[in-house]
Design an enzyme around this catalytic site. Structure first.
Site, PDB file in Angstrom:
ATOM      1  CE  LYS A   1      -3.784  -2.356   0.250  1.00  0.00           C
ATOM      2  NZ  LYS A   1      -4.716  -2.423  -0.901  1.00  0.00           N
TER       3      LYS A   1
ATOM      4  CB  ALA B   1      -2.618   4.897  -4.615  1.00  0.00           C
TER       5      ALA B   1
ATOM      6  CD  GLU C   1      -4.123  -2.760  -7.249  1.00  0.00           C
ATOM      7  OE1 GLU C   1      -5.133  -3.045  -6.579  1.00  0.00           O
ATOM      8  OE2 GLU C   1      -3.145  -3.517  -7.369  1.00  0.00           O
TER       9      GLU C   1
ATOM     10  CD  GLU D   1      -9.292  -2.950  -5.399  1.00  0.00           C
ATOM     11  OE1 GLU D   1      -9.726  -2.930  -4.229  1.00  0.00           O
ATOM     12  OE2 GLU D   1      -8.093  -3.138  -5.682  1.00  0.00           O
TER      13      GLU D   1
ATOM     14  CG  HIS E   1      -9.387  -6.928  -5.693  1.00  0.00           C
ATOM     15  ND1 HIS E   1     -10.482  -7.098  -4.885  1.00  0.00           N
ATOM     16  CD2 HIS E   1      -8.455  -6.305  -4.939  1.00  0.00           C
ATOM     17  CE1 HIS E   1     -10.226  -6.593  -3.696  1.00  0.00           C
ATOM     18  NE2 HIS E   1      -9.009  -6.108  -3.700  1.00  0.00           N
TER      19      HIS E   1
ATOM     20  CD  GLU F   1      -4.871  -8.734  -4.176  1.00  0.00           C
ATOM     21  OE1 GLU F   1      -4.346  -7.819  -3.521  1.00  0.00           O
ATOM     22  OE2 GLU F   1      -5.955  -8.609  -4.771  1.00  0.00           O
TER      23      GLU F   1
ATOM     24  CE1 TYR G   1      -5.018  -8.924  -0.167  1.00  0.00           C
ATOM     25  CE2 TYR G   1      -7.135  -9.936  -0.630  1.00  0.00           C
ATOM     26  CZ  TYR G   1      -6.260  -8.892  -0.786  1.00  0.00           C
ATOM     27  OH  TYR G   1      -6.608  -7.821  -1.557  1.00  0.00           O
TER      28      TYR G   1
END
Length: 389
Positions: A183, A213, A238, A264, A321, A340, A342
């Site tokens: 980020k 961002a 992004e 996204e 996303h 992606e 997580y």
């Protein structure tokens, strides 16, 4: 053969992380179970999904509008031409009956979450992993065994230091990832550049790092960041601003040679079509990131691919996303650019489950029928309880 219930439950994410615009302290997600009367191994087949990250729960729309339409429909109208499986497109159309045109974002998420659960059910009826079903139907029959993955990390949190960022990236690298995202926009340009340099000191090559961002910038700040980060040669920049600000994106595309990324927050293929018509995105480098459960689901994502293709974008430019099993199957089955991940960010929703190993930036695709949430124990405990299984 029919759908006998559509059940929803909203669950707290319980995260203290934040991006440049907001924190996740009150964020929720809705889990959906689409229950059929198809019996396998003594139990009904159930399709599961949840509504990805970054948007709040959407249970009311499912409960009050979408589920009653599906449950009240002629069961045969929701089947495919063979009569031996469900038709996701027919169910998507049924769930939207009596809705006005426009205002897509208001129903894109609840309808998209139900649609993904339907696809989970469809694959389970066929007794195949979802990526195999997608490859057969819409991926030219080209089945993958692995899919490229990157980590969505580098969030802001209270008291974070450069050492914290480095340790996070080392952890991901040691876990088998070769690309990360972080980020930016929550601090000054200079402070964020120091954070970028801290990450690059561990990742090495700028192409191994993307920055996000979170739509935090206006025109001047977006251009300031573009100038500041250009020397790093990053994989992409992004969401510098809201995707509706076509003019800012077009100006950035002229001023910034590196790849840009967004999508996204788009609700459907129509919004992508308008964006690509006016925002100056470049098919040879820029990245499209619609999130299927947040944009009418997998059925609409197939339309998104058509829209992107008409504007010259290859499937390799598509990075959905939402770091979850749902998107991993799309990347594997449809031949997209990457998924992606997580690994440890959002509690029970984190990671890809027990079947998926990561090595050298690639995820092994799961082989359980459907999406495979059954092999993601914490999340499946909630899903199983919902469906009464």
């Amino acid at each position: 053969m029919r759908i006998v219930d559509v059940i929803e439950k909203t669950v707290a994410l319980e995260s203290r992380l934040s991006n440049a615009r907001s924190d996740f302290s009150q964020m929720t997600a809705t889990v959906v179970a689409v229950v059929s009367d198809v019996i396998r191994d003594g139990r009904p087949l159930v399709g599961f999904a949840f509504n990805s990250f970054g948007r709040y729960g959407c249970g009311e729309q499912i409960r009050d509008r979408i589920a009653p339409r599906i449950l009240g429909a002629d069961p045969d109208s929701l089947l495919d031409a063979t009569g031996r499986n469900f038709d996701p497109a027919a169910i998507l159309a049924c769930g939207q009956r009596r809705e006005r045109r426009g205002g897509y974002a208001e129903r894109a998420i609840p309808m998209g979450t139900v649609d993904v659960a339907v696809w989970d059910l469809v694959a389970k009826v066929e007794d195949k992993p979802l990526h195999a079903v997608l490859a057969e139907r819409h991926g030219g029959g080209r089945a993958r065994t692995h899919a490229p993955v990157y980590v969505g990390g580098g969030w802001y949190f209270p008291g974070q230091t450069a050492r914290d960022l480095k340790d996070e990236m080392i952890r991901y690298r040691d876990a088998g990832y070769r690309m990360v995202k972080m980020k930016i926009g929550g601090l000054s340009v200079d402070e964020d550049c120091r954070r970028i340099e801290a990450v690059l000191s561990e990742m090495g090559d700028g192409r191994a790092l993307a920055v996000d961002a979170s739509c935090a910038f206006g025109r001047d700040t977006a251009l300031d960041y573009a100038r500041a980060i250009a020397p790093y040669g990053l994989r992409w920049f992004e969401e510098p601003c809201d995707f509706l600000e076509y003019d800012i994106y077009a100006e950035l595309a002229r001023a910034y040679e590196g790849p840009l990324a967004t999508g996204e927050n788009m609700a459907c293929g129509k919004e992508l079509d308008h964006f690509l018509s006016y925002a100056g995105f470049r098919p040879d480098r820029d990245i499209i990131q619609l999130d299927p459960p947040l944009s009418f689901g997998i059925t609409e994502y197939l339309n998104v691919l058509e829209v992107a293709g008409r504007h010259g974008f290859a499937r390799s430019a598509m990075y959905p996303h939402g770091g979850n099993l749902m998107c991993l199957h799309l990347v594997g089955g449809l031949g997209l650019g990457g998924c992606e991940s997580y690994p440890d960010t959002f509690g029970i929703f984190s990671g890809f489950g027990e079947e998926v190993a990561i090595a050298d930036g690639q995820a092994i695709l799961p082989q359980s029928p459907g999406i495979g949430f059954e092999r993601q124990p914490g999340l499946y405990a909630v899903m199983k309880d919902m469906a009464g299984r």
